[in-house]
Design a protein around this motif. Structure first.
Motif, PDB file in Angstrom:
ATOM      1  N   HIS A  26       0.850  -1.190   0.000  1.00 28.22           N
ATOM      2  CA  HIS A  26       0.000   0.000   0.000  1.00 28.22           C
ATOM      3  C   HIS A  26       0.884   1.238   0.000  1.00 28.22           C
ATOM      4  O   HIS A  26       1.292   1.761   1.044  1.00 28.22           O
ATOM      5  CB  HIS A  26      -0.920  -0.006   1.218  1.00 28.22           C
ATOM      6  N   PRO A  28       3.271   4.031  -3.140  1.00 24.07           N
ATOM      7  CA  PRO A  28       3.580   4.376  -4.532  1.00 24.07           C
ATOM      8  C   PRO A  28       4.082   3.154  -5.297  1.00 24.07           C
ATOM      9  O   PRO A  28       4.648   2.230  -4.706  1.00 24.07           O
ATOM     10  CB  PRO A  28       4.683   5.433  -4.385  1.00 24.07           C
ATOM     11  N   HIS A  29       3.896   3.146  -6.603  1.00 25.13           N
ATOM     12  CA  HIS A  29       4.255   1.967  -7.391  1.00 25.13           C
ATOM     13  C   HIS A  29       5.741   1.663  -7.373  1.00 25.13           C
ATOM     14  O   HIS A  29       6.147   0.533  -7.634  1.00 25.13           O
ATOM     15  CB  HIS A  29       3.766   2.109  -8.838  1.00 25.13           C
ATOM     16  N   PHE A  33      10.508  -1.573  -5.240  1.00 26.18           N
ATOM     17  CA  PHE A  33      10.305  -2.138  -6.576  1.00 26.18           C
ATOM     18  C   PHE A  33      11.141  -3.387  -6.817  1.00 26.18           C
ATOM     19  O   PHE A  33      10.636  -4.428  -7.241  1.00 26.18           O
ATOM     20  CB  PHE A  33      10.637  -1.060  -7.625  1.00 26.18           C
ATOM     21  N   LEU A  47       1.683  -7.042  -5.647  1.00 31.09           N
ATOM     22  CA  LEU A  47       0.882  -5.983  -6.249  1.00 31.09           C
ATOM     23  C   LEU A  47       1.095  -4.675  -5.499  1.00 31.09           C
ATOM     24  O   LEU A  47       1.607  -4.659  -4.379  1.00 31.09           O
ATOM     25  CB  LEU A  47      -0.605  -6.356  -6.218  1.00 31.09           C
ATOM     26  N   THR A  48       0.664  -3.576  -6.097  1.00 32.86           N
ATOM     27  CA  THR A  48       0.765  -2.276  -5.449  1.00 32.86           C
ATOM     28  C   THR A  48      -0.526  -1.489  -5.653  1.00 32.86           C
ATOM     29  O   THR A  48      -1.209  -1.644  -6.676  1.00 32.86           O
ATOM     30  CB  THR A  48       1.953  -1.465  -6.015  1.00 32.86           C
ATOM     31  N   THR A  49      -0.840  -0.650  -4.667  1.00 33.73           N
ATOM     32  CA  THR A  49      -2.008   0.227  -4.815  1.00 33.73           C
ATOM     33  C   THR A  49      -1.654   1.481  -5.592  1.00 33.73           C
ATOM     34  O   THR A  49      -2.541   2.259  -5.962  1.00 33.73           O
ATOM     35  CB  THR A  49      -2.560   0.635  -3.443  1.00 33.73           C
ATOM     36  N   ALA A  50      -0.360   1.692  -5.857  1.00 35.18           N
ATOM     37  CA  ALA A  50       0.118   2.807  -6.689  1.00 35.18           C
ATOM     38  C   ALA A  50      -0.418   4.160  -6.206  1.00 35.18           C
ATOM     39  O   ALA A  50      -0.992   4.932  -6.984  1.00 35.18           O
ATOM     40  CB  ALA A  50      -0.248   2.576  -8.157  1.00 35.18           C
ATOM     41  N   LYS A  63      -8.551   2.561  -2.858  1.00 31.53           N
ATOM     42  CA  LYS A  63      -7.605   1.892  -3.757  1.00 31.53           C
ATOM     43  C   LYS A  63      -7.156   0.566  -3.162  1.00 31.53           C
ATOM     44  O   LYS A  63      -7.014  -0.433  -3.874  1.00 31.53           O
ATOM     45  CB  LYS A  63      -6.382   2.788  -4.011  1.00 31.53           C
ATOM     46  N   THR A  67      -7.828  -3.093  -4.814  1.00 31.51           N
ATOM     47  CA  THR A  67      -6.702  -3.959  -5.146  1.00 31.51           C
ATOM     48  C   THR A  67      -6.859  -5.325  -4.496  1.00 31.51           C
ATOM     49  O   THR A  67      -6.571  -6.361  -5.108  1.00 31.51           O
ATOM     50  CB  THR A  67      -5.371  -3.317  -4.692  1.00 31.51           C
TER      51      THR A  67
END
Length: 363
Positions: A26, A28-29, A33, A47-50, A63, A67
């Motif tokens: 949860h 930034p994308h 990374f 996964l990411t909530t970006a 978000k 997700t």
């Protein structure tokens, strides 16, 4: 002062070790990374909530809920981890509320960690996962308590003997691998007593076990090195026990037997105590320690014994020399080389040892 591993990354790895099917970050994308991409190689969907600029002001609970619903539909997971990041935790996002608002058959572990979590030590992120896992019945409290004890000891070792002991430690890539390999082989050829100590951590053991997997038998058939390893197959989280089983099985298949087992792969902060007892009982001429060599109190052993450390950290080379190791070999990218594997991985030093043995046989 130099960058160190993040509690967020430690949370991700610990969820992986619990065999989580999906991890949602949860934030930034771009947050964590590289770690997220690497864990995909281990079969975990990350996964990411970006989160974006507006989310830093108004929040992004919707978000997160969306997700989680998508993850549930796409992957039908049994175990999901939601990991907080600096962005979502600083603005006070409520991970638990988002989980309660989504219908799913999966066990969902909300982990409120971030880059500065607790004292900022990476192990804080792992501890946060273990505590949440107990609350949701994923692991028993006794196992979590044991894990947490090991993690705190690991932090102490890094702060007193490892890369966290100094204000700034310049990266160093260690001694010439060919020259160190020649020293090792010469000692075996001359009938000297040699001990190999595997004191490895989790999946990186697939790389550090490679020096044990070399065929030393034909160097001097009357001089077998002693092998000491933390490969207890009955200790640790499920994935960690599997690593120990895989390595021990492959070594046996190659005719290599472990003379002494010191404990499990997640017990690397304490397994050196048993190894030290064994090493003190016999008068070894050379000792090689691979994995987390700074956890072994090499300074308490016979000062006449030659010692080799094999590590994965360029910032650990200088601390290891300060502890008294005569030679330090640095392996690079241990995590990226071992994620997703179930077999021993060729190490740079292991391959150099084999090359020198071949050279000697061709003479």
């Amino acid at each position: 002062m130099h960058p160190r591993p993040s509690p967020i990354a430690a949370s991700l790895y610990t969820l992986r070790d619990l065999n989580a099917d999906v991890i949602i970050m949860h934030g930034p994308h771009g947050c964590c990374f590289r770690t997220g991409r690497l864990l995909e190689s281990d079969g975990v969907r990350v996964l990411t909530t970006a989160m974006a600029e507006n989310d830093f002001i108004f929040g992004a609970s919707e978000k997160l809920e969306e997700t989680l619903r998508k993850a549930d539909k796409m992957f039908n997971p049994k175990l999901v981890g939601i990991v907080g990041t600096c962005a979502s935790m600083i603005i006070g996002e409520d991970l638990k509320e988002a989980v309660e608002n989504v219908e799913t058959d999966a066990i969902v572990l909300p982990v409120e960690s971030h880059g500065g979590f607790g004292e900022g030590d990476n192990t804080e992120g792992a501890i946060a996962v273990l505590e949440v896992a107990v609350k949701h019945g994923v692991i028993p409290k006794e196992e979590a308590d044991r894990q947490i004890k090991m993690l705190k000891l690991a932090t102490k070792i890094e702060k007193t003997r490892g890369m966290a002991k100094g204000d700034y430690i310049k990266p160093n890539f260690g001694d010439n691998k060919e020259e160190v390999a020649k020293v090792l082989i010469q000692n075996i050829e001359e009938g000297k007593k040699v001990a190999f100590v595997l004191n490895a951590k989790k999946e990186t053991s697939y790389l550090f076990a490679d020096v044990l997997n070399v065929d030393f038998k034909n160097i001097n058939k009357s001089n077998k090195p002693i092998f000491i390893a933390n490969l207890d197959e009955n200790i640790g989280l499920p994935r960690i026990r599997d690593h120990a089983k895989n390595i021990a099985k492959e070594l046996r298949q190659n005719g290599i037997s472990i003379d002494y087992t010191t404990g499990g792969l997640d017990e690397y902060p304490i397994t050196p105590r048993k190894a030290e007892e064994i090493l003190k009982e016999e008068n070894f001429d050379l000792i090689l320690v691979s994995g987390v060599p700074h956890a072994l109190k090499i300074e308490e052993l016979n000062p006449k014994t030659k010692t080799i450390a094999v590590t994965d950290g360029p910032r650990l080379v200088e601390p290891l020399r300060q502890l008294g190791y005569n030679y330090v070999v640095a392996e690079l990218d241990a995590h990226s080389k071992t994620l997703g594997t179930s077999e021993i991985v060729d190490s740079d030093f292991g391959m150099m040892i084999r090359t020198v043995i071949d050279w000697n046989n061709d003479k």
